[in-house]
Write a protein that holds these residues in place. Structure first.
Motif, PDB file in Angstrom:
ATOM      1  N   VAL A  89       2.377   5.871  -7.534  1.00 60.29           N
ATOM      2  CA  VAL A  89       1.330   6.629  -8.236  1.00 60.29           C
ATOM      3  C   VAL A  89       1.639   8.120  -8.166  1.00 60.29           C
ATOM      4  N   THR A  90       1.977   8.612  -6.970  1.00 55.17           N
ATOM      5  CA  THR A  90       2.297  10.036  -6.805  1.00 55.17           C
ATOM      6  C   THR A  90       3.494  10.420  -7.665  1.00 55.17           C
ATOM      7  N   GLU A  92      -3.005   5.230 -11.503  1.00 55.70           N
ATOM      8  CA  GLU A  92      -3.798   4.805 -10.360  1.00 55.70           C
ATOM      9  C   GLU A  92      -3.436   3.377  -9.996  1.00 55.70           C
ATOM     10  N   CYS A  93      -3.851   2.975  -8.798  1.00 54.55           N
ATOM     11  CA  CYS A  93      -3.594   1.619  -8.340  1.00 54.55           C
ATOM     12  C   CYS A  93      -4.925   0.926  -8.089  1.00 54.55           C
ATOM     13  N   GLU A 146       0.843  -1.195   0.000  1.00 45.97           N
ATOM     14  CA  GLU A 146       0.000   0.000   0.000  1.00 45.97           C
ATOM     15  C   GLU A 146       0.878   1.244   0.000  1.00 45.97           C
ATOM     16  N   THR A 147       1.910   1.231   0.816  1.00 46.39           N
ATOM     17  CA  THR A 147       2.839   2.358   0.875  1.00 46.39           C
ATOM     18  C   THR A 147       3.598   2.503  -0.434  1.00 46.39           C
ATOM     19  N   THR A 200       2.877   1.364  -3.554  1.00 44.47           N
ATOM     20  CA  THR A 200       2.077   1.748  -4.719  1.00 44.47           C
ATOM     21  C   THR A 200       1.569   3.187  -4.605  1.00 44.47           C
ATOM     22  N   SER A 201       1.267   3.631  -3.401  1.00 43.59           N
ATOM     23  CA  SER A 201       0.849   5.027  -3.214  1.00 43.59           C
ATOM     24  C   SER A 201       1.970   5.975  -3.622  1.00 43.59           C
ATOM     25  N   LYS A 202       3.185   5.641  -3.204  1.00 44.42           N
ATOM     26  CA  LYS A 202       4.364   6.450  -3.560  1.00 44.42           C
ATOM     27  C   LYS A 202       4.601   6.428  -5.070  1.00 44.42           C
TER      28      LYS A 202
END
Length: 102
Positions: free
Chosen positions: A26-27, A39-40, A19-20, A22-24
């Motif tokens: 995407v940003t 997006e994920c 989660e960490t 993929t969030s990083k």
């Protein structure tokens, strides 16, 4: 224009880490020149989780430039070093690239 996907099928215990990550990612993509969207997508099943990064780029070269950025290369070097001492959560990784035809 291309759409790039990378899917990570992982063990459930790696969910928070991915989660960490993929969030990083995407940003980072959204801030990178040539990225149109990112997006994920997430799917949780009984024993696994699936994270699919989906991004749209002006060109394949733009995506390759994102992959070659120094911080991304360093992440992979560090992950490779830890591979011997830390078990991987990744069961399977699938990468695909699509050309937008119309």
């Amino acid at each position: 224009m291309i759409v790039q996907t990378v899917t990570f099928i992982i063990k459930k215990e790696g969910k928070a880490i991915f989660e960490t990550k993929t969030s990083k990612d995407v940003t980072s993509m959204l801030e990178f020149s040539g990225c149109i969207s990112s997006e994920c997508w997430f799917l949780e099943e009984k024993n696994t989780c699936e994270f699919m990064l989906v991004s749209k780029w002006e060109s394949k070269k733009d995506f390759q430039n994102w992959l070659k950025r120094p911080e991304h290369l360093q992440e992979h070097r560090e992950a490779h070093k830890k591979k011997e001492t830390k078990p991987s959560f990744v069961i399977e990784k699938i990468r695909k690239s699509y050309e937008v035809s119309f």
